[in-house]
Design an enzyme around this catalytic site. Structure first.
Site, PDB file in Angstrom:
ATOM      1  N   HIS A  19     -11.864  -2.670  10.966  1.00 29.93           N
ATOM      2  CA  HIS A  19     -12.242  -2.722   9.535  1.00 29.93           C
ATOM      3  C   HIS A  19     -13.096  -3.952   9.263  1.00 29.93           C
ATOM      4  CE1 HIS A  19      -8.205  -0.514   8.722  1.00 29.93           C
ATOM      5  NE2 HIS A  19      -9.167   0.353   8.452  1.00 29.93           N
ATOM      6  N   LYS A  43       2.000   8.030  -0.874  1.00 32.10           N
ATOM      7  CA  LYS A  43       1.905   7.835   0.581  1.00 32.10           C
ATOM      8  C   LYS A  43       2.700   6.606   0.969  1.00 32.10           C
ATOM      9  CE  LYS A  43      -1.702   7.621   4.036  1.00 32.10           C
ATOM     10  NZ  LYS A  43      -3.127   7.422   4.232  1.00 32.10           N
ATOM     11  N   ARG A  92     -15.560   6.156  13.779  1.00 33.67           N
ATOM     12  CA  ARG A  92     -15.148   5.794  15.138  1.00 33.67           C
ATOM     13  C   ARG A  92     -15.549   6.944  16.062  1.00 33.67           C
ATOM     14  NH1 ARG A  92      -9.173   4.755  13.126  1.00 33.67           N
ATOM     15  NH2 ARG A  92      -9.844   6.686  12.169  1.00 33.67           N
ATOM     16  N   SER A 130      -5.080   1.742  12.192  1.00 31.55           N
ATOM     17  CA  SER A 130      -3.899   1.057  11.647  1.00 31.55           C
ATOM     18  C   SER A 130      -2.629   1.730  12.159  1.00 31.55           C
ATOM     19  CB  SER A 130      -3.914   1.099  10.117  1.00 31.55           C
ATOM     20  OG  SER A 130      -5.068   0.478   9.622  1.00 31.55           O
TER      21      SER A 130
HETATM   22  O1  PNS Z   1      -8.243   4.218   5.204  1.00 30.27           O
HETATM   23  P1  PNS Z   1      -8.201   5.653   4.787  1.00 30.27           P
HETATM   24  O2  PNS Z   1      -6.782   6.066   4.523  1.00 30.27           O
HETATM   25  O3  PNS Z   1      -8.912   6.548   5.736  1.00 30.27           O
HETATM   26  O4  PNS Z   1      -8.989   5.725   3.379  1.00 30.27           O
HETATM   27  C1  PNS Z   1      -9.063   6.935   2.671  1.00 30.27           C
HETATM   28  C2  PNS Z   1      -9.545   6.687   1.230  1.00 30.27           C
HETATM   29  C3  PNS Z   1      -8.701   5.660   0.538  1.00 30.27           C
HETATM   30  C4  PNS Z   1     -10.980   6.223   1.262  1.00 30.27           C
HETATM   31  C5  PNS Z   1      -9.467   8.072   0.488  1.00 30.27           C
HETATM   32  O5  PNS Z   1      -8.194   8.606   0.669  1.00 30.27           O
HETATM   33  C6  PNS Z   1      -9.759   7.983  -1.002  1.00 30.27           C
HETATM   34  O6  PNS Z   1     -10.861   7.693  -1.405  1.00 30.27           O
HETATM   35  N1  PNS Z   1      -8.736   8.245  -1.840  1.00 30.27           N
HETATM   36  C7  PNS Z   1      -8.860   8.192  -3.275  1.00 30.27           C
HETATM   37  C8  PNS Z   1      -8.756   9.588  -3.890  1.00 30.27           C
HETATM   38  C9  PNS Z   1     -10.110  10.273  -3.990  1.00 30.27           C
HETATM   39  O7  PNS Z   1     -11.047   9.761  -4.532  1.00 30.27           O
HETATM   40  N2  PNS Z   1     -10.188  11.528  -3.452  1.00 30.27           N
HETATM   41  C10 PNS Z   1     -11.403  12.324  -3.543  1.00 30.27           C
HETATM   42  C11 PNS Z   1     -12.244  12.241  -2.304  1.00 30.27           C
HETATM   43  S1  PNS Z   1     -11.666  13.346  -1.084  1.00 30.27           S
END
Ligand code: PNS
Length: 171
Positions: A19, A43, A92, A130
């Site tokens: 990150h 979550k 990745r 993570s």
């Molecule tokens: O580190 P991660 O868990 O891969 O990050 C995922 C994240 C936080 C970027 C994604 O889950 C997110 O943007 N969640 C907020 C909800 C949202 O906007 N959803 C619509 C897009 S699918």
């Protein structure tokens, strides 16, 4: 001239060196980077939202144009409120592609004015996540070099306190 602000969103449970590699490289391209930490009570995270933000703040303190903020709800709403024009995501292995493609498409539908940029992670972090870090640390394995020192320490403390809680319950 208006500043080009980008949001680097994620769960960061916890932040890894992968990150940080993306955040550092993005900070050299954009005027300002806001690291957005998702607070999703549905979550189950290992670290609380405050702990995740705190660790990130410590890890990016050397970068003048990077700040950290928690958000909940839709990412695009957070991006809009922050005055940002872009979302940065690290890619990745190929396995990331489908999830990222779906997310970027949905975000573009919700907010066509916001662009998503993908950055390839450094080769040394291609298989780092993570979740893997948490799994290794939970069994007492060494995660040196995969996460910042502050995170290594917090992981140790977290699993030690969990173990202590567990053994207290067993007694
Ligand atoms: O580190 P991660 O868990 O891969 O990050 C995922 C994240 C936080 C970027 C994604 O889950 C997110 O943007 N969640 C907020 C909800 C949202 O906007 N959803 C619509 C897009 S699918």
């Amino acid at each position: 001239m208006s500043k080009r602000i980008a949001v680097c969103p994620g769960s960061f449970d916890p932040v890894t060196n992968g990150h940080l590699d993306i955040i550092e490289r993005a900070s050299a391209v954009f005027d300002k980077i806001i690291v957005g930490v998702l607070n999703n009570p549905e979550k189950k995270a290992l670290f609380t939202i405050d702990e995740r933000v705190e660790m990130l703040e410590e890890c990016v303190s050397h970068l003048d144009n990077v700040c950290v903020a928690a958000f909940s709800g839709l990412l695009v709403e957070f991006v809009r409120k922050s005055g940002a024009v872009a979302i940065i995501r690290g890619l990745r292995a190929i396995s990331d592609f489908e999830f990222e493609f779906r997310m970027a498409s949905m975000n573009r539908k919700l907010a066509p004015e916001i662009e998503t940029f993908f950055m390839m992670t450094g080769n040394e972090y291609a298989y780092l996540s993570s979740s893997v870090v948490k799994q290794v640390a939970s069994f007492g394995g060494c995660v040196k070099g995969l996460v910042p020192v502050v995170v290594e320490k917090r992981l140790r403390e977290k699993f030690l306190s969990r173990k202590a809680e567990g053994s207290a319950i067993e007694e």
